[in-house]
Motif scaffolding. Structure first.
Motif, mmCIF file in Angstrom:
data_model
loop_
_atom_site.group_PDB
_atom_site.id
_atom_site.type_symbol
_atom_site.label_atom_id
_atom_site.label_comp_id
_atom_site.label_asym_id
_atom_site.label_seq_id
_atom_site.Cartn_x
_atom_site.Cartn_y
_atom_site.Cartn_z
ATOM 1 N N ASN A 176 -21.013 12.471 0.756
ATOM 2 C CA ASN A 176 -20.308 10.837 0.093
ATOM 3 C C ASN A 176 -20.546 11.299 -1.120
ATOM 4 O O ASN A 176 -20.794 11.660 -1.892
ATOM 5 C CB ASN A 176 -21.684 10.272 0.257
ATOM 6 N N GLU A 219 -19.869 15.020 6.750
ATOM 7 C CA GLU A 219 -19.444 14.496 5.329
ATOM 8 C C GLU A 219 -20.315 14.640 4.539
ATOM 9 O O GLU A 219 -21.421 14.127 4.037
ATOM 10 C CB GLU A 219 -17.723 13.779 5.701
ATOM 11 N N THR A 263 -19.545 9.320 -3.027
ATOM 12 C CA THR A 263 -20.151 7.678 -3.554
ATOM 13 C C THR A 263 -22.140 8.121 -4.236
ATOM 14 O O THR A 263 -22.194 8.143 -5.223
ATOM 15 C CB THR A 263 -20.422 6.228 -3.703
ATOM 16 N N THR A 264 -22.521 8.513 -3.069
ATOM 17 C CA THR A 264 -23.812 9.044 -3.673
ATOM 18 C C THR A 264 -24.376 10.329 -3.540
ATOM 19 O O THR A 264 -25.238 10.934 -4.071
ATOM 20 C CB THR A 264 -24.753 8.630 -2.025
ATOM 21 N N GLN A 267 -25.086 14.687 0.856
ATOM 22 C CA GLN A 267 -23.762 14.845 2.459
ATOM 23 C C GLN A 267 -24.965 13.122 3.454
ATOM 24 O O GLN A 267 -25.759 12.395 3.418
ATOM 25 C CB GLN A 267 -25.025 16.197 3.514
ATOM 26 N N ASP A 268 -23.650 12.884 4.577
ATOM 27 C CA ASP A 268 -23.257 11.427 5.482
ATOM 28 C C ASP A 268 -24.823 12.037 5.947
ATOM 29 O O ASP A 268 -25.228 13.295 6.161
ATOM 30 C CB ASP A 268 -22.738 11.171 6.016
ATOM 31 N N HIS A 272 -12.519 5.643 7.518
ATOM 32 C CA HIS A 272 -12.896 5.197 6.096
ATOM 33 C C HIS A 272 -11.631 4.133 5.619
ATOM 34 O O HIS A 272 -12.044 3.703 5.440
ATOM 35 C CB HIS A 272 -13.401 6.066 4.877
ATOM 36 N N THR A 322 -11.540 8.910 -1.438
ATOM 37 C CA THR A 322 -12.513 9.485 -0.028
ATOM 38 C C THR A 322 -11.740 8.948 1.189
ATOM 39 O O THR A 322 -11.353 9.777 1.907
ATOM 40 C CB THR A 322 -14.023 8.402 0.142
#
Length: 309
Positions: A48, A46, A50-51, A54-55, A154, A194
């Motif tokens: 992300n 996925e 926020t960052t 990719q996770d 989430h 998210t």
């Protein structure tokens, strides 16, 4: 591999380095499968929001109960301490009941064939009676824990609390997809895109909708509880350590918050009470004693609320 690990944030294992010299000469790099070994669905990392990366974790893209392995884990999550907290329905039993076609979806838990279970190895009249009692006792659940138990990606317990407080009743949650008001949850402080996308994907799955409809028939889902102003625990802070009997930590935290108390995550001078259950974290107890913070057992805590264990 042999690795050097540290406790990041005093809790999470973090790999610092790999000792290449100790690596087997015949070792080859592991390639994660692009298709789920269980159901064949595409595996994804996925993105992300926020960052903006990719996770690290690659997951099966199945959103409902179509993937056997995902389904089993979702049911384990459903009955977990923070979810429905059903005693006697542990991980191994869930897996066994799945193999025997006794539980395939969450609603099956509340419609078990107890006569069949009585004749199974390791089960008897008393153990089956205890299981039935535990399940029947959990047919009444708080709105926030119901949302959490569904295992929506989430949506942890804190997010579930925020959503429950905003929607107020399970009826509003069950009609969320039909009403087209999912995006309104963005008005909740702490809920972002998210979480909204996860909820949308959950409601797009037909099996998930079936689960919701069937659960509504057998459960009593309490409306969200408005926090009491100037309650019994007004302006007092609490931290729970160790296992509580007959009540999960999530339930205890809800009791505290419903009575105007505040729960915190660490021992500090601003902590008023440390609730110590079975096998508490020694370090937390030691720090509490050093700071002269009052330590309560479960019974003393419940007495503060005029309740008994």
């Amino acid at each position: 591999d042999t690795v050097v690990v540290e406790r990041a944030g005093d809790v999470i294992p973090h790999i610092i380095s790999v000792d290449i010299k100790k690596r087997n000469a015949k070792s080859i790099k592991f390639i994660f499968p692009k298709s789920c070994p269980s159901c064949g669905s595409k595996t994804i990392k996925e993105f992300n929001l926020t960052t903006k990366k990719q996770d690290a974790v690659r997951r099966c893209s199945s959103e409902g109960f179509e993937c056997k392995k995902v389904a089993i884990e979702k049911i384990k999550h459903f009955v977990s301490k923070e979810g429905f907290n059903i005693d006697g329905l542990g991980k191994k039993i869930v897996e066994n009941f799945w193999k025997l076609n006794l539980i395939k979806l969450p609603q099956d838990i509340f419609n078990l064939n107890y006569e069949k279970i009585k004749n199974m190895e390791g089960w008897g009249i008393q153990s089956v009676s205890n299981l039935k009692y535990s399940i029947d006792a959990r047919k009444n659940i708080s709105f926030e824990r119901f949302i959490y138990a569904l295992g929506i990606r989430h949506i942890g317990l804190e997010n579930a609390k925020l959503i429950a407080k905003y929607l107020k009743s399970s009826k509003n949650f069950l009609t969320l997809s039909k009403s087209g008001k999912i995006n309104e949850l963005l008005n909740i402080d702490g809920i972002g895109e998210t979480q909204i996308n996860s909820i949308k994907n959950f409601f797009l799955n037909k099996t998930n909708l079936k689960v919701l409809n069937e659960l509504e028939k057998v459960l009593i889902i309490d409306n969200a509880v408005t926090k009491t102003k100037n309650g019994l625990l007004n302006n007092q802070t609490f931290l729970i350590t160790g296992k509580l009997e007959g009540i999960s930590r999530a339930e205890a935290k809800s009791l505290i918050e419903e009575n105007s108390g505040v729960t915190v995550s660490s021992v500090s001078k601003r902590l008023d009470y440390l609730i110590a259950g079975l096998k508490p974290t020694k370090k937390k107890v030691e720090i509490a004693k050093k700071l002269k913070i009052r330590i309560l057992d479960q019974n003393k805590f419940l007495k503060m609320l005029n309740k008994t264990s």
